[in-house]
Design a protein around this motif. Structure first.
Motif, mmCIF file in Angstrom:
data_model
loop_
_atom_site.group_PDB
_atom_site.id
_atom_site.type_symbol
_atom_site.label_atom_id
_atom_site.label_comp_id
_atom_site.label_asym_id
_atom_site.label_seq_id
_atom_site.Cartn_x
_atom_site.Cartn_y
_atom_site.Cartn_z
ATOM 1 N N VAL A 26 0.885 -1.168 0.000
ATOM 2 C CA VAL A 26 0.000 0.000 0.000
ATOM 3 C C VAL A 26 0.923 1.217 0.000
ATOM 4 N N ALA A 27 0.837 2.038 -1.054
ATOM 5 C CA ALA A 27 1.857 3.072 -1.268
ATOM 6 C C ALA A 27 1.245 4.458 -1.409
ATOM 7 N N GLY A 28 2.109 5.477 -1.227
ATOM 8 C CA GLY A 28 1.716 6.864 -1.453
ATOM 9 C C GLY A 28 1.478 7.152 -2.925
ATOM 10 N N ASP A 29 1.063 8.389 -3.217
ATOM 11 C CA ASP A 29 0.666 8.795 -4.564
ATOM 12 C C ASP A 29 1.765 8.550 -5.610
ATOM 13 N N ASN A 30 1.322 8.335 -6.845
ATOM 14 C CA ASN A 30 2.205 8.331 -8.025
ATOM 15 C C ASN A 30 3.280 7.248 -7.946
ATOM 16 N N PHE A 31 2.882 6.053 -7.563
ATOM 17 C CA PHE A 31 3.823 4.934 -7.455
ATOM 18 C C PHE A 31 4.327 4.542 -8.848
ATOM 19 N N GLY A 32 5.617 4.250 -8.955
ATOM 20 C CA GLY A 32 6.183 3.733 -10.210
ATOM 21 C C GLY A 32 6.533 4.799 -11.223
ATOM 22 N N SER B 213 -2.552 2.187 -4.550
ATOM 23 C CA SER B 213 -2.167 3.593 -4.386
ATOM 24 C C SER B 213 -3.285 4.480 -4.923
ATOM 25 N N THR B 214 -3.131 5.778 -4.715
ATOM 26 C CA THR B 214 -4.110 6.728 -5.286
ATOM 27 C C THR B 214 -3.858 6.930 -6.771
ATOM 28 N N SER B 215 -2.586 6.725 -7.202
ATOM 29 C CA SER B 215 -2.265 6.897 -8.622
ATOM 30 C C SER B 215 -0.966 6.181 -8.956
ATOM 31 N N PHE B 216 -0.852 5.819 -10.218
ATOM 32 C CA PHE B 216 0.348 5.133 -10.718
ATOM 33 C C PHE B 216 0.845 5.866 -11.956
ATOM 34 N N VAL C 105 -3.947 -1.374 -8.074
ATOM 35 C CA VAL C 105 -5.305 -0.947 -7.701
ATOM 36 C C VAL C 105 -5.294 0.545 -7.357
ATOM 37 N N VAL C 106 -6.136 1.304 -8.043
ATOM 38 C CA VAL C 106 -6.260 2.733 -7.758
ATOM 39 C C VAL C 106 -7.481 2.948 -6.873
ATOM 40 N N LEU C 107 -7.272 3.593 -5.739
ATOM 41 C CA LEU C 107 -8.374 3.902 -4.819
ATOM 42 C C LEU C 107 -8.277 5.358 -4.384
ATOM 43 N N PRO C 108 -9.392 5.947 -3.940
ATOM 44 C CA PRO C 108 -9.333 7.322 -3.442
ATOM 45 C C PRO C 108 -8.447 7.418 -2.195
ATOM 46 N N SER D 41 -14.876 -2.877 3.118
ATOM 47 C CA SER D 41 -14.582 -3.195 1.720
ATOM 48 C C SER D 41 -14.608 -1.943 0.846
ATOM 49 N N PHE D 42 -13.678 -1.885 -0.103
ATOM 50 C CA PHE D 42 -13.586 -0.734 -1.008
ATOM 51 C C PHE D 42 -13.648 -1.210 -2.455
ATOM 52 N N PRO D 43 -14.611 -0.723 -3.236
ATOM 53 C CA PRO D 43 -14.672 -1.116 -4.643
ATOM 54 C C PRO D 43 -13.645 -0.342 -5.473
ATOM 55 N N PHE D 44 -13.117 -0.959 -6.514
ATOM 56 C CA PHE D 44 -12.188 -0.245 -7.405
ATOM 57 C C PHE D 44 -12.556 -0.492 -8.864
#
Lengths: 473, 201
Positions: B72-78, B100-103, B119-122, B157-160
């Motif tokens: 589980v990572a911070g924004d803009n992974f990779g 993460s929130t974004s990749f 997986v992108v989640l809010p 649970s969180f949908p993506f």
């Protein structure tokens, strides 16, 4: 009447081979550039599946990432074993699969993104891919160009297509004129500073506006090169007379009637009046200052006149990242950027390794000496850039100043070859990434333009180049 | 390619933003001509000191996270380089999912080619899962690609969202090249048309 289209829409539409109901497309690829680091597994995949390269005539390979930049480097003993194996693999793959190849012994060898345009492989309206994120460079010609992973390299080799979904359209407009001493590198860094490294994620950027039009083709390549640092899939600039002039007469550009036919198509490659952009960013050219980066992300951009920030100047996840950057970079908040002393200077890379970049650096270094205790490495982007710089007397200026004049390659931009920073060594660099460890383990990178890097080389600290007089070289 | 359907595993929290591919796998490990064997050098410069000793504070060196299968990572992974060595290294270590929130775009695509689900989640959901992951090995997340949900250890649970084609390929472990070669007649047709339309190419 059809709806107005952006430049990106036009190039995309011209390359769709197949479109599924959910919008997933098979996109045709006109040019595939290949280098030694991200291709061996792809060629191996072809061999294992008994597949061949579908369009070897559209595939161009050159070793650049690993190759030493020292004289006599064609001697394999100069390369570490692993690098030698990787370059030898490219030699063999190019031969076995019959693709165009510029080996390390060829004067045309250089950084793949410098060789492509130089040899006329890159043309307006094309799709260009390479297993390298800085493929965005070729967007300067109004070609849709982006980096891909090795699995996609294999996919393009086998099918000459990519599976893609269309990105959104983003416009980055730079209005007005740049002030003296401000360059394409300052534009591209200023844009990333304004939008952040994820600001372009999901988009293809079209750069436009007077300041972009005023740039030379080489400056435009510098701007598009770093579109990826802003997160965009690609950066584009509509082709114009400067583009056509640059392309004309290059070895692989169309000639005669074919050129005229191409030209009439290329002149249709612009964004139509009223076309929709999903995101628009506008900067005033006259407000852009010479900039440097202070941290370990390309978004950590400040004018050279600024002070080193504190972590508390930021919000959210950036607070922790800024503190980590300050610690890594060994900087104290509140100190003047111009007081930051440097140990090394790197002039080169696919961002700033072209002849105009070397001229800009030489203009500052002419008649001056590199500061005591500073080492300065000048690495031309290709063998032909190197030859031209020698002919123009630039190489002499560099060596007279005390800089090292090297052979062509990626060099200290990513430090895969022996050109690396030592631990905690601080570098003024014309490259594109200031990530932790990028230029060497624990090395510290400040990104800037070639003129600014040359100014830092002379004074031994980060410097506003406008404070040094320069003469045209 | 390995299939991805559901995964219940230990999640390692990496709250840092802009984790770039140079951090994930530094350049000295790009000299390989293989896809395998990079797991030992995943996050090399964060994970080991100069002498090759483990840095105990680094999350994947902590006993609770050594067998992590999710990050589980911070924004803009990779972000950064296109090197597919980054997902190869993650995969070789045993990471099958990153949240993460974004990749960054290229990394995101590269994951799907290697059986890894990004997986992108809010931000609120990522923060919730980050806190859950911070509880250690007893807190396991469940990622269900079929249902497109991530479930925390407390059942929250969180949908993506995920691209339908990419989901199909990942769930069935499909080889892209094989799929595209089924469309070879469309490629032939395009090339014929391009010969007339763009004869200079």
């Amino acid at each position: 009447m059809t709806a107005p289209k952006t430049l990106y829409d036009k190039i995309w539409d011209a390359h769709v081979v197949d479109q599924a109901d959910d919008g997933t497309c098979l996109l045709y690829i006109d040019r595939h550039l290949v280098h030694e680091v991200t291709s061996p597994q792809a060629f191996e995949g072809l061999r294992m599946a008994n597949r061949k390269v579908r369009a070897p005539e559209k595939t161009i390979a050159v070793p650049d990432h690993n190759v030493p930049t020292t004289l006599g480097r064609e001697n394999p003993d100069q390369m570490p074993e692993e690098s030698r194996i990787q370059v030898a693999a490219l030699d063999k793959n190019a031969k076995d699969f019959g693709i165009h190849y510029y080996p390390v012994t060829d004067v045309r060898q250089g950084i793949v993104h410098i060789v492509g345009p130089e040899q006329g492989w890159t043309l307006p309206g094309m799709t260009v891919v390479c297993g390298d994120s800085h493929t965005a460079t070729h967007g300067a010609f109004g070609s849709l160009a982006h980096g891909i992973g090795t699995s996609e390299v294999e996919h393009v080799l086998a099918t000459q297509t990519l599976i893609q979904k269309k990105s959104k359209n983003m416009k980055v407009e730079i209005t007005g004129k740049l002030k003296p001493g401000v360059t394409a590198k300052d534009i591209t860094l200023a844009v990333i500073g304004a939008t952040g490294t994820a600001g372009g994620t999901g988009y293809v950027i079209e750069y436009c506006g007077e300041a972009i039009r005023d740039l030379s083709m080489e400056g435009r390549m510098t701007v598009c090169n770093m579109a990826i640092e802003g997160g965009a899939r690609a950066g584009l600039i509509a082709p114009d007379e400067k583009t056509f002039e640059y392309v004309k007469g290059r070895p692989h550009a169309p000639k005669g009637a074919a050129f005229e036919a191409a030209l009439s198509y290329w002149k249709t490659l612009f964004t139509d009046e009223g076309a929709h952009f999903d995101k628009v960013v506008t900067l005033k050219g006259e407000e852009i200052e010479p900039v440097v980066t202070w941290g370990t992300s390309p978004e950590d951009v400040l004018p050279i006149s600024a002070l080193v920030p504190a972590a508390s100047d930021f919000t959210g996840g950036k607070v922790g990242a800024a503190q980590r950057s300050l610690d890594y970079m060994g900087l104290t908040p509140g100190m003047k950027l111009t007081d930051v002393k440097i140990d090394a200077v790197f002039i080169g890379s696919c961002t700033n390794g072209r002849i105009e970049d070397l001229r800009a650096a030489a203009a500052v270094l002419k008649g001056r000496k590199i500061a005591d205790g500073v080492r300065c490495m000048v690495v031309p982007g290709s063998g032909l850039v190197r030859a031209q710089a020698e002919e123009e007397g630039l190489a002499q200026i560099f060596t007279d100043a005390g800089a090292e004049w090297r052979m062509a390659g990626c060099s200290m931009c990513l430090a895969m070859n022996p050109d690396q920073l030592a631990e905690e060594e601080r570098c003024a660099s014309t490259s594109n990434r200031n990530f932790e460890g990028r230029q060497g383990y624990k090395g510290r990178t400040h990104l800037m333009s070639p003129a600014m890097a040359a100014a830092a080389a002379v004074t031994g600290h980060l410097t506003d180049v406008r404070e040094l007089t320069t003469e045209t070289v | 390619m390995d299939k991805f359907t559901t995964l219940t595993g230990i999640a390692a929290p990496m709250p840092l933003v802009n984790i770039d591919t140079d951090m994930i796998i530094p350049k000295q490990f790009l000299k390989t001509i293989q896809r395998s064997g990079l797991g030992k050098n995943l996050f090399d410069e964060m994970r080991y000191d100069r002498k090759g000793n483990e840095i105990p504070d680094f999350v994947l060196n902590q006993p609770a996270y050594r067998d992590a299968e999710i990050i589980v990572a911070g924004d803009n992974f990779g972000c950064g380089s296109s090197r597919e060595h980054a997902p190869w290294a993650l995969k070789d270590f045993g990471i099958k999912c990153v949240i993460s929130t974004s990749f960054a775009d290229i990394f995101f695509n590269n994951c799907f080619k290697n059986g890894i689900l990004p997986v992108v989640l809010p931000a609120e959901a990522v923060n919730y899962l980050m806190d859950d992951a911070a509880k250690g090995a007893n807190a396991r997340l469940t990622v269900n690609l079929e249902e497109q949900t991530v479930t925390a250890s407390d059942g929250q649970s969180f949908p993506f969202e995920v691209d339908a084609f990419k989901k199909h390929c990942l769930m069935n472990g499909l080889d892209d090249i094989g799929l595209s070669l089924e469309k070879v007649s469309a490629i032939d047709t395009y090339e014929e048309r391009a010969k007339t339309q763009f004869p200079w190419l």
